[in-house]
Design a protein around this motif. Sequence first.
Motif, PDB file in Angstrom:
ATOM      1  N   LEU A 653       0.833  -1.209   0.000  1.00 44.16           N
ATOM      2  CA  LEU A 653       0.000   0.000   0.000  1.00 44.16           C
ATOM      3  C   LEU A 653       0.866   1.258   0.000  1.00 44.16           C
ATOM      4  N   LYS A 654       1.922   1.220   0.797  1.00 44.23           N
ATOM      5  CA  LYS A 654       2.846   2.360   0.839  1.00 44.23           C
ATOM      6  C   LYS A 654       3.469   2.602  -0.533  1.00 44.23           C
ATOM      7  N   ILE A 655       3.875   1.507  -1.155  1.00 43.50           N
ATOM      8  CA  ILE A 655       4.514   1.628  -2.469  1.00 43.50           C
ATOM      9  C   ILE A 655       3.537   2.210  -3.478  1.00 43.50           C
ATOM     10  N   LYS A 656       2.302   1.762  -3.384  1.00 44.40           N
ATOM     11  CA  LYS A 656       1.315   2.305  -4.300  1.00 44.40           C
ATOM     12  C   LYS A 656       1.189   3.819  -4.137  1.00 44.40           C
ATOM     13  N   ASN A 657       1.108   4.266  -2.885  1.00 42.75           N
ATOM     14  CA  ASN A 657       0.983   5.702  -2.659  1.00 42.75           C
ATOM     15  C   ASN A 657       2.206   6.459  -3.149  1.00 42.75           C
ATOM     16  N   TYR A 658       3.363   5.854  -2.888  1.00 44.17           N
ATOM     17  CA  TYR A 658       4.607   6.463  -3.351  1.00 44.17           C
ATOM     18  C   TYR A 658       4.590   6.617  -4.876  1.00 44.17           C
ATOM     19  N   LEU A 659       4.157   5.559  -5.557  1.00 46.03           N
ATOM     20  CA  LEU A 659       4.146   5.602  -7.025  1.00 46.03           C
ATOM     21  C   LEU A 659       3.132   6.613  -7.531  1.00 46.03           C
ATOM     22  N   LYS A 660       1.971   6.641  -6.897  1.00 45.99           N
ATOM     23  CA  LYS A 660       0.934   7.602  -7.304  1.00 45.99           C
ATOM     24  C   LYS A 660       1.472   9.029  -7.200  1.00 45.99           C
ATOM     25  N   ASP A 661       2.227   9.273  -6.117  1.00 46.32           N
ATOM     26  CA  ASP A 661       2.766  10.622  -5.915  1.00 46.32           C
ATOM     27  C   ASP A 661       3.889  10.948  -6.878  1.00 46.32           C
ATOM     28  N   SER A 662       4.723   9.957  -7.156  1.00 48.98           N
ATOM     29  CA  SER A 662       5.931  10.309  -7.909  1.00 48.98           C
ATOM     30  C   SER A 662       5.794  10.160  -9.422  1.00 48.98           C
ATOM     31  N   LEU A 663       4.832   9.348  -9.876  1.00 47.43           N
ATOM     32  CA  LEU A 663       4.714   9.173 -11.330  1.00 47.43           C
ATOM     33  C   LEU A 663       3.816  10.236 -11.937  1.00 47.43           C
ATOM     34  N   SER A 701      12.037   6.733 -10.342  1.00 40.34           N
ATOM     35  CA  SER A 701      11.189   6.376  -9.196  1.00 40.34           C
ATOM     36  C   SER A 701      11.384   4.919  -8.816  1.00 40.34           C
ATOM     37  N   LEU A 702      11.507   4.051  -9.819  1.00 33.72           N
ATOM     38  CA  LEU A 702      11.640   2.629  -9.523  1.00 33.72           C
ATOM     39  C   LEU A 702      13.029   2.307  -8.966  1.00 33.72           C
ATOM     40  N   ILE A 703      14.039   3.009  -9.441  1.00 33.33           N
ATOM     41  CA  ILE A 703      15.382   2.787  -8.894  1.00 33.33           C
ATOM     42  C   ILE A 703      15.397   3.173  -7.417  1.00 33.33           C
ATOM     43  N   LEU A 704      14.776   4.286  -7.114  1.00 34.77           N
ATOM     44  CA  LEU A 704      14.701   4.728  -5.728  1.00 34.77           C
ATOM     45  C   LEU A 704      13.957   3.696  -4.877  1.00 34.77           C
ATOM     46  N   LEU A 705      12.884   3.184  -5.429  1.00 40.88           N
ATOM     47  CA  LEU A 705      12.094   2.168  -4.739  1.00 40.88           C
ATOM     48  C   LEU A 705      12.951   0.946  -4.411  1.00 40.88           C
ATOM     49  N   GLN A 706      13.725   0.494  -5.400  1.00 40.36           N
ATOM     50  CA  GLN A 706      14.616  -0.656  -5.184  1.00 40.36           C
ATOM     51  C   GLN A 706      15.608  -0.372  -4.065  1.00 40.36           C
ATOM     52  N   GLU A 707      16.179   0.823  -4.082  1.00 39.70           N
ATOM     53  CA  GLU A 707      17.186   1.146  -3.068  1.00 39.70           C
ATOM     54  C   GLU A 707      16.576   1.177  -1.685  1.00 39.70           C
ATOM     55  N   LEU A 708      15.353   1.664  -1.623  1.00 37.32           N
ATOM     56  CA  LEU A 708      14.657   1.774  -0.354  1.00 37.32           C
ATOM     57  C   LEU A 708      14.463   0.414   0.308  1.00 37.32           C
TER      58      LEU A 708
END
Length: 725
Positions: A653-663, A701-708
Motif C-alpha cells: 500500500l505504501k509503495i502504491k501511494n509512493y508511485l501515485k505521488d511520484s509518477l 522512481s523505480l530505482i529509488l524504490l529498489q534502493e529503499l
Amino acid sequence: MIIKVLVENYIKTTDSILSYHVPFNLEGDIAIGKRVVVPLNKNEVEGFILEISKETPNFEVKDIISIVDDEPVLNKELLSLGEYIKSITLCSLISAYQVMLPSALKAKRNVNIKSKYKTFIKLNKSIEFINDYIDKNKRNKSEIALLNELINNSIVEKNSFNSRVANKLKDKDLIIYSDKQIYRTVSDETYKYDKLILNKEQEHAVNTVVSALGIPKVFLLHGVTGSGKTETYLQIIEHVLKTGKNVIVLVPEISLTPQMTERFKGRFGPNVAVMHSSLSSGEKYDEWLRLKRGEAHIVVGARSAIFAPLSNIGLIVIDEEHETTYKQDSSPRYHALDIAKYRSKYHNCPIILGSATPSLESYARAKRGVYELLELKSRANGKKLPEVKIVDMCSEVKKKNYLISSILKDKINEKLSKNEQIILLLNRRGYSSFITCHDCGYVAKCPNCDISLTFHKTNNMLRCHYCGYATKMYDTCPECSGEIKNFGTGTEKVLEALENMFDAKIVRMDLDTTSKKGSHEKIIKDFETHKYDILLGTQMIAKGLDFSNVTLVGVINADTSLNIPDFRSGEVTFELLSQVSGRAGRDKLTGEVIIQTYNKDNYSIICAANHDYFSFYDKEMEIRRALKYPPYYYLVNIKIMGKIYDDVLNTALKIKNYLKDSLSSDTIVLGPTTANMFKVNNIYRFQIIIKYKKDDKLYSSLILLQELYLNNKINIDITFNPLIL
Ligand code: ADP
Ligand code: ZN
Ligand code: ZN
C-alpha cells in the motif's frame, strides 16, 4: 597497478566493484573483461576486470590471487551491453554479465568448491509423482527446493545443493545422479538439406532483406504456416556469409524444434553452432569457443544465444517471434528482442522477426512503419491451408459426447482407415482453477477487466488477479443455473479414453512423457516413421513440426487457454489454434482441422478457424485500446514479497501511494492485489501494475524504490513489459 573488479555479492540489485592491486609479474596479462581470482572476506572469488588505473588509492588494497582467462570473456560490446541490460531491467551489472556467459565462463562465487568433474541430478519419476510427493512433504523445504528446481530445469548440478538432501532423495529413488548432461538434438549423420527454388513471395523477401544488409532495421516476416520461412532465412543467410559476416538465429526452445536445427546443419554443415539448455556445460563451452574463434559463423539457439560471442554480425533472425520464451522470467528479465536491437545497432545489421501469428506489439509496429513488413501469404508448395470446422461442444454434451464429438470421431476413423495420421491437441496450458458452466459454457469474468476469475479453494472465492475484485464462488451457474465445474482434464485420462474408443496406436507427448532428455525427439521420430497413428499432446506439439502424412488435427478443448487469467488469453488462443492447424496437410495430402469448443462464438477461435490474422488483429486491438493494455500502454509489474502477510500488504500500500505521488498523472497505478501465485513457500506475494504511455519519472522512481527496500525483509521484483501478469 590497481584494477577495479566486479564480484558477485549475493545481494540482487547492488554491485560490488572493488579495487585490487596487481603484482608486477601479472601486470602484462591484465585486460579489461578477463576474470581474476581475488580475496573477499575469507573466500576466494572470481570477478570481472572493469577498469585499470595506474594511480594508487590512498587506502590499502589487497593483491589479486590469479588471472583466470587468457583472453577476455567480455569484449567491449558485451561490456556495454551489460550496462544497457542493467539500465532497462534494473538488474545488477554482475547478473547482466553472468547471464551472457555459458556457465563455464561465469565468475564463480567461491573458487574453492570448483570441482573438475561435475555431477548432475535428474528426476527419476514423473512430474506428477514428484508433485504428489511435494504435496505430502510440505515441511521439508530443502528437499522441495531441489525438486522444484528439477521440475523447472530437468537437470541441475549437484554442487549447487546440499549433498545430504540430494542423497536422501536419491535413496528414495526420486532422483538419479549422472556425470553427463548429454543430449544432442542433431544426429551426427551428415544429413543434407538441398537448396530449394524460391517462389515469388520468398524471392521478394530475400531480395528486400539482402538489399538492407548493413542497415540496422527490423523486418517482420509474416508468413502463414508452411509458407517456407525457414528457406527464406537460409537463403538470406547464404548472402550474409558471402560478405564474411556472422549470423544469429533464435528459435523458441531448440529441443522442441529439432527439424529446424536439422535444416540449418543440413545446409551449412559444421559452420553452424547449436546452443540450447540441454547441452552440458562442456558442450556449451565448446560451441561458444567455436563461435568466438570464428570456426562457426552461424549460431542457432534458444534465448541466450543472442549473447553469442560473435564479432561482425551481419544478420539476426528471431523465429516464432511471438513466443514468450524469448523473455527471461528471472532476473535479469530481458527480452531477446531488446538485446537483438542493441546488437543490430552496434553491428549495423538487420533483424528478421518471423511468425505466422506475430505478437500484437510487432504487428502494430509494422503497421506504423517502425518495422518493414514482408508477407508470405501462401504455402510454399501451393497447398491450401487446411479447412477448419468448429464443433459446438455444448450440444455434443447433450448427446453425451463429453470428450470427442461425433464428427471428430468419424473423421479419426476415416483417417485411420486410409492409414493417414492424426494430431490431437489437449490444450492444458494455464490453470485448472478457472470455473466454467458445464451446460452453457459460462466462464466467470471480472466486471472491470474482462479477465477470467481465478478460483481460490481455501476461502471459496473467485478473484481477479488484476484489480482485486472478489466474489463468492457460485453454487450454480448465474446464467442458466447449470452445474459449475472446475476445469481440467489430464492427458492421461484422455489417452485412456481414446484407446478405448479407437483401434489405433497412440502416443502421448506432454511435460510428463518428455521429462527425460531425448524422449521428446524420440516421440517425434517415431511419429514421423508412422510407429504411431495418433499423436496426443499439449501445446508443445503445436509448434514448428512438419509431418507429411498428417491430414487431421483435432483440438479437444480450445477453451482452456481462453480462460487463463491474463489479458493475452485471446492472443494465446489464436496463436495456438493457428499454429496447431498449421500442422495439417503440409505435404501432398489435403488437411482438415476440427476445433471443439464451448465458446463457438469467440472471435479468437473464429478468426483462427478462418486463418484470418487480420480480423483477429483488429478485434484484439480494439479490446486492448479500450482496456488500456499493450500495445497501447506499456506495463510494469511490481511484486512485493515477504513472510508476514500484514507487512507485505502494508508495504504494498505504501509503495502504491509512493508511485501515485511520484509518477506522472497520466500513468495508471493498479493494485495492490494478490499475485497469481499468492503464497509460494510461505512467502506472500502482492502485485502492483503500472500502465503508462510515457513517463519520464518512471525509471528514477523505480530505482529509488529498489534502493529503499534493499536489505529489507520485504523483497521487490520489478518486471518491465511482463508477458504474463
Ligand atoms: P514455415 O516455417 O513457414 O511454417 P517451412 O519453412 O517449414 O514453413 O516450410 C514448409 C515446407 O515447404 C517445408 O517442407 C519446406 O521444405 C517447403 N518449402 C519451402 N520453400 C519451398 C519452395 N520454395 N519450394 C518448394 N518447397 C518449399
Ligand atoms: Zn450455465
Ligand atoms: Zn479485475
